[in-house]
Enzyme design. Sequence first.
Site, PDB file in Angstrom:
ATOM      1  N   CYS A 100       0.840  -1.200   0.000  1.00 22.84           N
ATOM      2  CA  CYS A 100       0.000   0.000   0.000  1.00 22.84           C
ATOM      3  C   CYS A 100       0.877   1.252   0.000  1.00 22.84           C
ATOM      4  CB  CYS A 100      -0.909  -0.011   1.229  1.00 22.84           C
ATOM      5  SG  CYS A 100      -2.242  -1.223   1.086  1.00 22.84           S
ATOM      6  N   CYS A 182      -3.818   0.541  -3.027  1.00 24.36           N
ATOM      7  CA  CYS A 182      -4.409   0.729  -1.681  1.00 24.36           C
ATOM      8  C   CYS A 182      -3.658   1.819  -0.921  1.00 24.36           C
ATOM      9  CB  CYS A 182      -4.382  -0.571  -0.893  1.00 24.36           C
ATOM     10  SG  CYS A 182      -2.776  -1.376  -0.856  1.00 24.36           S
TER      11      CYS A 182
END
Length: 276
Positions: A100, A182
């Site tokens: 992420c 993400c």
Amino acid sequence: MEHEQSRRLGKQRRKRCVILIVIVALIVIVIIAVVLGLTLRQKKSEFESTFFSRCEKFNQYDCKKVWDAFEQAYVNKDPCNVPVEAYDPLIAEVPFKLDCNKTMFWSKTKDVVHGFTAKRSDCFVTLEDTLLGSVLDGLTWCGKEGSKGTFTTGCPKWSECVNNPVRSFWNRASAAFADVACGDVTAMLSGSINTPFNPTSAFASVEVPRFNASRVKNLNVVMVIQKNNISNCTDPSLKNLTQTLDTGITFSCKDVSESRIQECGAKPEIACGACW
Ligand code: DVN
């Protein structure tokens, strides 16, 4: 009489000798032809060699399996009839696994963004920095009905037909890359063009719509400002971008000079978050 016989014998021996040499020569030629044929058949095309040499740099993959999953998408097919779904087995073979806060998207800033991520892979990763994006970046390929071969010439141009092998691959890979983005997502757009957020671009039409608020928290746009810049973060097209974003994803935009991006690329001591 005896002289005549030995002359005849000698002639027969010489004749047998010539026939033997011809037979041996023929056998040698056949062996060379077979070996050459096998070698040529095993010899990979330049395209395939490039694919494998780039794939092998990511040593945790079975490159033969990746190649087989790739070529089944377009081989022996009409090159204007290769939909994005044709690459589903390839995406399944090489699923994206990304940290992420590191995914970097871009549009019309290919050289700047890759010049940066090539030096700062600790900060950001573009699709072209992953195995799938890397093995095919900058390449052209297609198949032909009735042939098992991969062609690199005579293929449809990008805009000649929508379902061509190259465009479908990039649209499918872009979608899969956006699906796994993400946390904080970054996008490098160009301040050197009128519409930095171009609705027909892959970033706008494929990637942004797949940013899901359950995964993506923020989209941070880095607007690359060059000498000839004509746009910046106040450009109206960015309004369209915010309206396309899934509800709940926050948005920011920063005008960053190309020289600053290059400086950040050159100095790994500059923390990722301090680049802009
Ligand atoms: O986020 C990035 C990255 O994830 C990528 O997969 O998609 C996003 C970039 O796509 P984009 O938003 O369409 O950005 P561009 O700059 O308009 O196009 C990106 C690339 O697609 C171009 O660099 C072209 O690749 P190439 O030829 O430089 O290796 C290709 N492309 C796009 N439109 C094209 C085209 N190639 C030929 N003709 C076109 N009309």
